[in-house]
Design a protein around this motif. Sequence first.
Motif, PDB file in Angstrom:
ATOM      1  N   VAL A 121       0.858  -1.186   0.000  1.00 42.78           N
ATOM      2  CA  VAL A 121       0.000   0.000   0.000  1.00 42.78           C
ATOM      3  C   VAL A 121       0.891   1.231   0.000  1.00 42.78           C
ATOM      4  CG1 VAL A 121      -1.796   1.266   1.235  1.00 42.78           C
ATOM      5  CG2 VAL A 121      -1.764  -1.233   1.321  1.00 42.78           C
ATOM      6  N   ARG A 122       0.693   2.086  -0.955  1.00 41.03           N
ATOM      7  CA  ARG A 122       1.449   3.339  -1.006  1.00 41.03           C
ATOM      8  C   ARG A 122       0.945   4.264   0.104  1.00 41.03           C
ATOM      9  NH1 ARG A 122       4.462   6.125  -5.336  1.00 41.03           N
ATOM     10  NH2 ARG A 122       4.298   8.355  -4.910  1.00 41.03           N
ATOM     11  N   GLY A 123       1.857   4.850   0.846  1.00 36.92           N
ATOM     12  CA  GLY A 123       1.517   5.625   2.029  1.00 36.92           C
ATOM     13  C   GLY A 123       0.547   6.763   1.787  1.00 36.92           C
ATOM     14  N   GLU A 124       0.644   7.422   0.636  1.00 41.47           N
ATOM     15  CA  GLU A 124      -0.237   8.560   0.375  1.00 41.47           C
ATOM     16  C   GLU A 124      -1.691   8.142   0.174  1.00 41.47           C
ATOM     17  OE1 GLU A 124       0.407   9.034  -4.442  1.00 41.47           O
ATOM     18  OE2 GLU A 124       1.427  10.390  -3.079  1.00 41.47           O
ATOM     19  N   ASN A 125      -1.937   6.845  -0.028  1.00 37.20           N
ATOM     20  CA  ASN A 125      -3.302   6.357  -0.219  1.00 37.20           C
ATOM     21  C   ASN A 125      -3.982   5.937   1.074  1.00 37.20           C
ATOM     22  OD1 ASN A 125      -3.330   6.729  -3.020  1.00 37.20           O
ATOM     23  ND2 ASN A 125      -2.158   4.855  -3.286  1.00 37.20           N
ATOM     24  N   VAL A 126      -3.252   5.962   2.185  1.00 36.03           N
ATOM     25  CA  VAL A 126      -3.821   5.543   3.464  1.00 36.03           C
ATOM     26  C   VAL A 126      -4.611   6.705   4.053  1.00 36.03           C
ATOM     27  CG1 VAL A 126      -3.301   4.786   5.811  1.00 36.03           C
ATOM     28  CG2 VAL A 126      -1.990   3.879   3.887  1.00 36.03           C
ATOM     29  N   LEU A 127      -5.888   6.438   4.343  1.00 31.39           N
ATOM     30  CA  LEU A 127      -6.749   7.435   4.958  1.00 31.39           C
ATOM     31  C   LEU A 127      -6.830   7.223   6.459  1.00 31.39           C
ATOM     32  CD1 LEU A 127      -8.816   9.736   4.384  1.00 31.39           C
ATOM     33  CD2 LEU A 127     -10.553   7.961   4.274  1.00 31.39           C
ATOM     34  N   LEU A 128      -6.912   5.966   6.865  1.00 23.36           N
ATOM     35  CA  LEU A 128      -7.084   5.626   8.271  1.00 23.36           C
ATOM     36  C   LEU A 128      -6.416   4.282   8.515  1.00 23.36           C
ATOM     37  CD1 LEU A 128      -8.688   6.455  10.894  1.00 23.36           C
ATOM     38  CD2 LEU A 128     -10.457   4.908  10.067  1.00 23.36           C
ATOM     39  N   LEU A 129      -5.844   4.135   9.695  1.00 20.49           N
ATOM     40  CA  LEU A 129      -5.115   2.918  10.028  1.00 20.49           C
ATOM     41  C   LEU A 129      -5.353   2.626  11.503  1.00 20.49           C
ATOM     42  CD1 LEU A 129      -2.521   1.107   9.025  1.00 20.49           C
ATOM     43  CD2 LEU A 129      -1.278   2.781  10.359  1.00 20.49           C
ATOM     44  N   GLY A 130      -5.673   1.386  11.816  1.00 23.24           N
ATOM     45  CA  GLY A 130      -5.897   1.047  13.221  1.00 23.24           C
ATOM     46  C   GLY A 130      -5.712  -0.423  13.483  1.00 23.24           C
ATOM     47  N   GLU A 131      -5.392  -0.727  14.735  1.00 22.84           N
ATOM     48  CA  GLU A 131      -5.185  -2.116  15.141  1.00 22.84           C
ATOM     49  C   GLU A 131      -6.526  -2.804  15.354  1.00 22.84           C
ATOM     50  OE1 GLU A 131      -2.803  -4.640  18.575  1.00 22.84           O
ATOM     51  OE2 GLU A 131      -2.680  -2.461  18.541  1.00 22.84           O
ATOM     52  N   ILE A 132      -6.609  -4.066  14.983  1.00 24.78           N
ATOM     53  CA  ILE A 132      -7.840  -4.851  15.120  1.00 24.78           C
ATOM     54  C   ILE A 132      -7.814  -5.599  16.442  1.00 24.78           C
ATOM     55  CG2 ILE A 132      -9.090  -6.832  14.196  1.00 24.78           C
ATOM     56  CD1 ILE A 132      -8.398  -5.894  11.440  1.00 24.78           C
ATOM     57  N   ASP A 133      -8.933  -5.580  17.138  1.00 24.68           N
ATOM     58  CA  ASP A 133      -9.095  -6.347  18.371  1.00 24.68           C
ATOM     59  C   ASP A 133      -9.302  -7.801  17.973  1.00 24.68           C
ATOM     60  OD1 ASP A 133      -9.699  -7.456  20.794  1.00 24.68           O
ATOM     61  OD2 ASP A 133     -11.361  -6.097  21.264  1.00 24.68           O
ATOM     62  N   LEU A 134      -8.315  -8.651  18.247  1.00 23.70           N
ATOM     63  CA  LEU A 134      -8.372 -10.048  17.807  1.00 23.70           C
ATOM     64  C   LEU A 134      -9.509 -10.827  18.462  1.00 23.70           C
ATOM     65  CD1 LEU A 134      -4.556 -10.849  17.624  1.00 23.70           C
ATOM     66  CD2 LEU A 134      -6.111 -10.263  15.767  1.00 23.70           C
ATOM     67  N   ASP A 135      -9.986 -10.375  19.630  1.00 19.45           N
ATOM     68  CA  ASP A 135     -11.107 -11.049  20.285  1.00 19.45           C
ATOM     69  C   ASP A 135     -12.407 -10.852  19.508  1.00 19.45           C
ATOM     70  OD1 ASP A 135      -9.433 -11.905  22.307  1.00 19.45           O
ATOM     71  OD2 ASP A 135      -9.863 -10.159  23.582  1.00 19.45           O
ATOM     72  N   LYS A 136     -12.529  -9.748  18.789  1.00 13.92           N
ATOM     73  CA  LYS A 136     -13.757  -9.451  18.048  1.00 13.92           C
ATOM     74  C   LYS A 136     -13.592  -9.645  16.547  1.00 13.92           C
ATOM     75  CE  LYS A 136     -15.131  -6.029  21.460  1.00 13.92           C
ATOM     76  NZ  LYS A 136     -15.427  -4.617  21.704  1.00 13.92           N
ATOM     77  N   ASP A 137     -12.436 -10.080  16.103  1.00 10.79           N
ATOM     78  CA  ASP A 137     -12.122 -10.160  14.680  1.00 10.79           C
ATOM     79  C   ASP A 137     -13.028 -11.131  13.931  1.00 10.79           C
ATOM     80  OD1 ASP A 137     -10.758  -9.686  12.291  1.00 10.79           O
ATOM     81  OD2 ASP A 137      -9.350 -11.316  12.681  1.00 10.79           O
ATOM     82  N   ASP A 138     -13.396 -12.240  14.537  1.00 14.17           N
ATOM     83  CA  ASP A 138     -14.186 -13.255  13.852  1.00 14.17           C
ATOM     84  C   ASP A 138     -15.676 -12.946  13.839  1.00 14.17           C
ATOM     85  OD1 ASP A 138     -11.902 -14.694  13.273  1.00 14.17           O
ATOM     86  OD2 ASP A 138     -12.004 -15.849  15.135  1.00 14.17           O
ATOM     87  N   ASP A 139     -16.121 -11.978  14.638  1.00 15.65           N
ATOM     88  CA  ASP A 139     -17.534 -11.625  14.674  1.00 15.65           C
ATOM     89  C   ASP A 139     -17.911 -10.869  13.403  1.00 15.65           C
ATOM     90  OD1 ASP A 139     -17.472 -12.668  17.223  1.00 15.65           O
ATOM     91  OD2 ASP A 139     -17.350 -10.700  18.211  1.00 15.65           O
ATOM     92  N   PRO A 140     -19.116 -11.149  12.859  1.00 13.03           N
ATOM     93  CA  PRO A 140     -19.550 -10.367  11.688  1.00 13.03           C
ATOM     94  C   PRO A 140     -19.843  -8.927  12.107  1.00 13.03           C
ATOM     95  CG  PRO A 140     -21.294 -11.837  12.410  1.00 13.03           C
ATOM     96  CD  PRO A 140     -20.085 -12.158  13.237  1.00 13.03           C
ATOM     97  N   PRO A 141     -19.701  -7.981  11.197  1.00 11.44           N
ATOM     98  CA  PRO A 141     -20.012  -6.596  11.546  1.00 11.44           C
ATOM     99  C   PRO A 141     -21.479  -6.480  11.959  1.00 11.44           C
ATOM    100  CG  PRO A 141     -18.983  -6.732   9.375  1.00 11.44           C
ATOM    101  CD  PRO A 141     -19.254  -8.120   9.819  1.00 11.44           C
ATOM    102  N   PRO A 142     -21.767  -5.699  12.982  1.00 14.49           N
ATOM    103  CA  PRO A 142     -23.166  -5.561  13.425  1.00 14.49           C
ATOM    104  C   PRO A 142     -24.060  -5.016  12.304  1.00 14.49           C
ATOM    105  CG  PRO A 142     -21.661  -4.481  14.968  1.00 14.49           C
ATOM    106  CD  PRO A 142     -20.862  -4.920  13.798  1.00 14.49           C
ATOM    107  N   GLY A 143     -25.173  -5.682  12.068  1.00 19.38           N
ATOM    108  CA  GLY A 143     -26.121  -5.245  11.046  1.00 19.38           C
ATOM    109  C   GLY A 143     -25.806  -5.740   9.653  1.00 19.38           C
ATOM    110  N   PHE A 144     -24.774  -6.552   9.505  1.00 18.41           N
ATOM    111  CA  PHE A 144     -24.388  -7.066   8.189  1.00 18.41           C
ATOM    112  C   PHE A 144     -24.333  -8.587   8.231  1.00 18.41           C
ATOM    113  CE2 PHE A 144     -22.943  -2.758   7.970  1.00 18.41           C
ATOM    114  CZ  PHE A 144     -23.015  -2.406   6.645  1.00 18.41           C
ATOM    115  N   GLU A 145     -24.578  -9.196   7.079  1.00 19.23           N
ATOM    116  CA  GLU A 145     -24.409 -10.641   6.968  1.00 19.23           C
ATOM    117  C   GLU A 145     -23.569 -10.957   5.737  1.00 19.23           C
ATOM    118  OE1 GLU A 145     -28.366 -12.354   4.886  1.00 19.23           O
ATOM    119  OE2 GLU A 145     -28.699 -11.471   6.880  1.00 19.23           O
ATOM    120  N   ARG A 146     -22.870 -12.084   5.793  1.00 20.07           N
ATOM    121  CA  ARG A 146     -21.955 -12.480   4.721  1.00 20.07           C
ATOM    122  C   ARG A 146     -22.729 -12.869   3.465  1.00 20.07           C
ATOM    123  NH1 ARG A 146     -16.720 -13.900   4.239  1.00 20.07           N
ATOM    124  NH2 ARG A 146     -16.240 -14.010   6.432  1.00 20.07           N
ATOM    125  N   ALA A 147     -22.165 -12.508   2.300  1.00 12.26           N
ATOM    126  CA  ALA A 147     -22.755 -12.859   1.005  1.00 12.26           C
ATOM    127  C   ALA A 147     -21.628 -13.160   0.023  1.00 12.26           C
ATOM    128  CB  ALA A 147     -23.625 -11.718   0.497  1.00 12.26           C
TER     129      ALA A 147
END
Length: 180
Positions: free
Chosen positions: A112-138
């Motif tokens: 990833v080229r640095g100038e294209n990064v808008l936001l960056l953050g660490e993921i909580d590994l305890d919640k990583d496998d949970d689906p996003p609230p209000g969304f389902e996989r397709a």
Amino acid sequence: MMENLHEPPQPGPSQLAGPGPQGLGRGAPPQTQQLPPQMFTTAAQLLDLTDKKLLVCLRDGRKLTGVLRSWDQFANLVLQSTVERVYATTSDPAENQPKGLYADQSHGIFLVRGENVLLLGEIDLDKDDDPPPGFERAEFSVVEKLAKERRAVERAKEKNKLKKLATLGFEGENMGEILL
């Protein structure tokens, strides 16, 4: 004469003497203070995130997750086990409410080229496998198609808005593209 830049300068005779009538004495130079690590606003702050799973939001709207393996002074990132997640909404005629869908596509190692990064953050590994609230996989192809349609509608709205502003005399960036 070569100076050692890593050691503080030794006071000279004029600095050791007190202030005299000629004003030659200046006293010892002030010591430089070290900034706390929280003050880094450069790519050096990525050091703490190395080998951690990150969410990277790009300027074009894509969202990537992956393990940060390497970076440079321009904040160019190398992500391992990268997955692109696409979100879309669709109307469910039975419930008459929008339904959220998401899909993942694996990319492996990703630069990833640095100038294209808008936001960056660490993921909580305890919640990583949970689906996003209000969304389902397709299926990825379905979600990608819906997302492209939504972006096309948003681009058309933005184009109409810029045309209306141009008729009122407002000029913005990329106005030449809109009017042609």
